[in-house]
Design an enzyme around this catalytic site. Sequence first.
Site, mmCIF file in Angstrom:
data_model
loop_
_atom_site.group_PDB
_atom_site.id
_atom_site.type_symbol
_atom_site.label_atom_id
_atom_site.label_comp_id
_atom_site.label_asym_id
_atom_site.label_seq_id
_atom_site.Cartn_x
_atom_site.Cartn_y
_atom_site.Cartn_z
ATOM 1 N N LYS A 226 17.151 4.160 -34.201
ATOM 2 C CA LYS A 226 17.692 3.079 -35.044
ATOM 3 C C LYS A 226 17.258 1.707 -34.520
ATOM 4 O O LYS A 226 16.819 0.830 -35.265
ATOM 5 C CB LYS A 226 19.222 3.175 -35.062
ATOM 6 N N CYS A 280 21.634 -7.643 -37.472
ATOM 7 C CA CYS A 280 20.821 -6.482 -37.096
ATOM 8 C C CYS A 280 19.490 -6.883 -36.477
ATOM 9 O O CYS A 280 19.287 -6.830 -35.283
ATOM 10 C CB CYS A 280 20.580 -5.613 -38.330
HETATM 11 N N1 LIG Z 1 25.709 -4.460 -42.325
HETATM 12 C C1 LIG Z 1 24.610 -3.739 -42.379
HETATM 13 O O1 LIG Z 1 23.705 -3.947 -43.195
HETATM 14 C C2 LIG Z 1 24.423 -2.638 -41.393
HETATM 15 C C3 LIG Z 1 25.267 -2.502 -40.278
HETATM 16 N N2 LIG Z 1 25.057 -1.459 -39.417
HETATM 17 C C4 LIG Z 1 25.933 -1.278 -38.259
HETATM 18 O O2 LIG Z 1 27.243 -0.865 -38.721
HETATM 19 C C5 LIG Z 1 28.253 -1.362 -37.856
HETATM 20 C C6 LIG Z 1 29.325 -2.049 -38.683
HETATM 21 O O3 LIG Z 1 28.700 -3.075 -39.377
HETATM 22 P P1 LIG Z 1 29.383 -3.708 -40.682
HETATM 23 O O4 LIG Z 1 30.103 -2.660 -41.466
HETATM 24 O O5 LIG Z 1 28.339 -4.525 -41.355
HETATM 25 O O6 LIG Z 1 30.480 -4.674 -40.023
HETATM 26 P P2 LIG Z 1 31.662 -5.447 -40.798
HETATM 27 O O7 LIG Z 1 31.923 -6.661 -39.980
HETATM 28 O O8 LIG Z 1 31.350 -5.571 -42.236
HETATM 29 O O9 LIG Z 1 32.900 -4.432 -40.680
HETATM 30 C C7 LIG Z 1 33.431 -4.080 -39.438
HETATM 31 C C8 LIG Z 1 34.881 -3.637 -39.663
HETATM 32 O O10 LIG Z 1 35.389 -3.126 -38.428
HETATM 33 C C9 LIG Z 1 36.696 -3.624 -38.235
HETATM 34 N N3 LIG Z 1 36.984 -3.591 -36.802
HETATM 35 C C10 LIG Z 1 36.577 -4.478 -35.853
HETATM 36 N N4 LIG Z 1 37.063 -4.093 -34.649
HETATM 37 C C11 LIG Z 1 37.750 -2.928 -34.857
HETATM 38 C C12 LIG Z 1 38.469 -2.041 -34.016
HETATM 39 N N5 LIG Z 1 38.580 -2.280 -32.712
HETATM 40 N N6 LIG Z 1 39.065 -0.941 -34.566
HETATM 41 C C13 LIG Z 1 38.953 -0.706 -35.898
HETATM 42 N N7 LIG Z 1 38.292 -1.510 -36.751
HETATM 43 C C14 LIG Z 1 37.702 -2.608 -36.229
HETATM 44 C C15 LIG Z 1 36.678 -5.019 -38.835
HETATM 45 O O11 LIG Z 1 37.995 -5.440 -39.152
HETATM 46 C C16 LIG Z 1 35.798 -4.802 -40.065
HETATM 47 O O12 LIG Z 1 36.562 -4.439 -41.186
HETATM 48 C C17 LIG Z 1 27.546 -2.293 -36.868
HETATM 49 O O13 LIG Z 1 27.335 -1.593 -35.671
HETATM 50 C C18 LIG Z 1 26.183 -2.554 -37.505
HETATM 51 O O14 LIG Z 1 25.188 -2.706 -36.528
HETATM 52 C C19 LIG Z 1 24.053 -0.539 -39.606
HETATM 53 C C20 LIG Z 1 23.221 -0.661 -40.694
HETATM 54 C C21 LIG Z 1 23.334 -1.702 -41.627
HETATM 55 C C1 LIG Z 2 14.120 -2.118 -42.731
HETATM 56 C C2 LIG Z 2 15.298 -2.722 -43.314
HETATM 57 O O1 LIG Z 2 15.364 -2.996 -44.476
HETATM 58 N N1 LIG Z 2 16.333 -2.924 -42.470
HETATM 59 C C3 LIG Z 2 17.563 -3.368 -42.993
HETATM 60 C C4 LIG Z 2 18.177 -4.499 -42.191
HETATM 61 O O2 LIG Z 2 19.052 -5.053 -43.100
HETATM 62 P P1 LIG Z 2 19.359 -6.625 -43.113
HETATM 63 O O3 LIG Z 2 20.611 -6.734 -43.908
HETATM 64 O O4 LIG Z 2 19.303 -7.154 -41.742
HETATM 65 O O5 LIG Z 2 18.200 -7.285 -44.012
HETATM 66 P P2 LIG Z 2 16.624 -7.488 -43.786
HETATM 67 O O6 LIG Z 2 15.991 -7.312 -45.108
HETATM 68 O O7 LIG Z 2 16.110 -6.674 -42.674
HETATM 69 O O8 LIG Z 2 16.512 -9.081 -43.416
HETATM 70 C C5 LIG Z 2 16.807 -9.565 -42.141
HETATM 71 C C6 LIG Z 2 16.298 -11.006 -42.095
HETATM 72 O O9 LIG Z 2 14.870 -11.020 -42.046
HETATM 73 C C7 LIG Z 2 14.336 -11.801 -43.110
HETATM 74 N N2 LIG Z 2 13.100 -11.140 -43.540
HETATM 75 C C8 LIG Z 2 13.142 -9.835 -43.970
HETATM 76 C C9 LIG Z 2 11.981 -9.194 -44.324
HETATM 77 C C10 LIG Z 2 10.745 -9.889 -44.245
HETATM 78 O O10 LIG Z 2 9.687 -9.356 -44.566
HETATM 79 N N3 LIG Z 2 10.738 -11.193 -43.813
HETATM 80 C C11 LIG Z 2 11.889 -11.832 -43.459
HETATM 81 O O11 LIG Z 2 11.847 -13.000 -43.071
HETATM 82 C C12 LIG Z 2 15.432 -11.843 -44.176
HETATM 83 O O12 LIG Z 2 15.332 -13.007 -44.954
HETATM 84 C C13 LIG Z 2 16.695 -11.852 -43.315
HETATM 85 O O13 LIG Z 2 16.997 -13.153 -42.876
HETATM 86 O O14 LIG Z 2 18.837 -4.099 -41.039
HETATM 87 C C14 LIG Z 2 19.794 -3.016 -41.238
HETATM 88 C C15 LIG Z 2 20.436 -2.679 -39.916
HETATM 89 O O15 LIG Z 2 19.740 -2.164 -39.060
HETATM 90 O O16 LIG Z 2 21.629 -2.898 -39.802
HETATM 91 C C16 LIG Z 2 19.014 -1.829 -41.737
HETATM 92 O O17 LIG Z 2 19.866 -0.696 -41.783
HETATM 93 C C17 LIG Z 2 18.507 -2.183 -43.097
HETATM 94 O O18 LIG Z 2 17.847 -1.044 -43.659
#
Ligand SMILES: NC(=O)C1=CN([C@@H]2O[C@H](COP(=O)(O)OP(=O)(O)OC[C@H]3O[C@@H](n4cnc5c(N)ncnc54)[C@H](O)[C@@H]3O)[C@@H](O)[C@H]2O)C=CC1
Ligand SMILES: CC(=O)N[C@@H]1[C@@H](OP(=O)(O)OP(=O)(O)OC[C@H]2O[C@@H](n3ccc(=O)[nH]c3=O)[C@H](O)[C@@H]2O)O[C@H](C(=O)O)[C@@H](O)[C@@H]1O
Length: 448
Positions: A226, A280
């Site tokens: 990841k 991320c």
């Molecule tokens: N947002 C995204 O696009 C992606 C996020 N991830 C990963 O998923 C994980 C969660 O990310 P998000 O859902 O975006 O975060 P988020 O900030 O949207 O949600 C996190 C939730 O966890 C709760 N929380 C915080 N501390 C806690 C605790 N001690 N016990 C129970 N609940 C608690 C918060 O109240 C909140 O509702 C992170 O590790 C992130 O790296 C992975 C892929 C994509």
């Molecule tokens: C490959 C990919 O699309 N990774 C995703 C990424 O989601 P995230 O929400 O961070 O969006 P993102 O499209 O990676 O953009 C991140 C940042 O990078 C910028 N960005 C993105 C692509 C690009 O070609 N150039 C660029 O400047 C975007 O504007 C943004 O500011 O990070 C997520 C994560 O790892 O949490 C991952 O699961 C998602 O699939």
Amino acid sequence: MKLLGLKRDEVKQVFKEGKVTIAVYGLGKMGLPLAAVFADHGADVIGVDINEKIVEMVNMGENHVKEEPGLSELVKKNVEAGRLRATTDGAWAAKQADVMIIIVPTLADEKGNLKLDPVYDVAEKISQGLEKGDIVITEATMPPGTTESLIPILEKSGLKLGEFGLAHAPERTMTGTAIRDITGQYPKIVGASDEKTLEAVIGIYETINKKGVIPVSSIKAAEAVKVFEGIYRDVNIALANELALWCEEHGLDALEVFRAANTQPYCHLHMPGAGVGGHCIPIYPWFVINLAKKTNPHLIKTAREINDSMPHHIVELTIKALNEVGKSLKGSNVLVLGLTFRGGVREFMKSPAIPIIKELKEWGAKVYAYDPLCTPEDAKRFGAEWKKDFKNIDAIIIVTDHKEFKNLDLDKIAKDMNNKIIIDGRNILDAKKVEKNGFIYYRVGRVI
Ligand SMILES: NC(=O)C1=CN([C@@H]2O[C@H](COP(=O)(O)OP(=O)(O)OC[C@H]3O[C@@H](n4cnc5c(N)ncnc54)[C@H](O)[C@@H]3O)[C@@H](O)[C@H]2O)C=CC1
Ligand SMILES: CC(=O)N[C@@H]1[C@@H](OP(=O)(O)OP(=O)(O)OC[C@H]2O[C@@H](n3ccc(=O)[nH]c3=O)[C@H](O)[C@@H]2O)O[C@H](C(=O)O)[C@@H](O)[C@@H]1O
């Protein structure tokens, strides 16, 4: 029903019969879709969150992640069916559950110093309810080695690893496509503490994900998969930015060159732009940098520096464009379009808009901002004044690729503005069309 020791097909069977209780810790942008999808496939799901408002909303069948298409219906349906409920009591949830999934924030500061307290807090709560045969899965993205660092905490339960299973199955989705991705856009990566756990966890994810599961040899390998996906993206964005700066120097249009180069299947030049934001992509590189003792990840570090220099470059392009019309940045009215780090999601973590607004003000510009997902208070928080029109604006800077900015009414804007300048930090407008309306149009990689 405890799953440790069952074959994957047996797991799928008991799952469908509603005999599996899953506790999902973290009901945020990722956790709530995951909880709803598990419930929709027959599991008895207990969502756990420290935010009482979120717990209350979920128990009323309401969804707080408004940007996620289809999630409101899925939450409502499964809460009404009695398959999804929420609590703030993580220890109680662990006592009821056969599988506990940790998907709380794994944050880091600017220099990647980790803030894993939420993960360790959840592990403590789980240890108070862990039973023989349970399985603990981390889905939150974390530095390789973090999941196994939870073992001593989980063993406070009195159980030894082996009596319970441990796995990492990273969440490979993003806001806006979470339900699609969780149920079948990419195969699920899984690394586990032993064969029995791996077999059961494969059964769990094959139940919800039609793309299936890719097992890897260890928990740490799964964590690295990841993190490397994200680092690949950050380094490639940096390459795109560096080549785009070269194109500016040589009077080329980077996007034209990149699009043509990318017709070669082995070339995947990314998009140059205003910078890299979010929880991320700008964070994951630090997971590797901070853990590198003998290796020197200078490519990864340099990529971070390049990407973090792009907000400054956007300000430079703005100064250049204003100079073309005999104006300096000092005293000019600049409208920043977009405060969030990317289009379609209300997240500000390392959003390029923040340093851009700061630097514009340091140069003495009057800075306004608008973002369809934000409020005047958000703009104020970042030092800009909220403005939804273009009257008396000297330069527009597009910093976020919200779909609303893709169809700007250029005729009307041209009439309202003092000077017709657009700096397109996300390459979302058609250069020829904008220039036909008499604008000076610059973007990263094109200052023709
Ligand atoms: N947002 C995204 O696009 C992606 C996020 N991830 C990963 O998923 C994980 C969660 O990310 P998000 O859902 O975006 O975060 P988020 O900030 O949207 O949600 C996190 C939730 O966890 C709760 N929380 C915080 N501390 C806690 C605790 N001690 N016990 C129970 N609940 C608690 C918060 O109240 C909140 O509702 C992170 O590790 C992130 O790296 C992975 C892929 C994509
Ligand atoms: C490959 C990919 O699309 N990774 C995703 C990424 O989601 P995230 O929400 O961070 O969006 P993102 O499209 O990676 O953009 C991140 C940042 O990078 C910028 N960005 C993105 C692509 C690009 O070609 N150039 C660029 O400047 C975007 O504007 C943004 O500011 O990070 C997520 C994560 O790892 O949490 C991952 O699961 C998602 O699939």
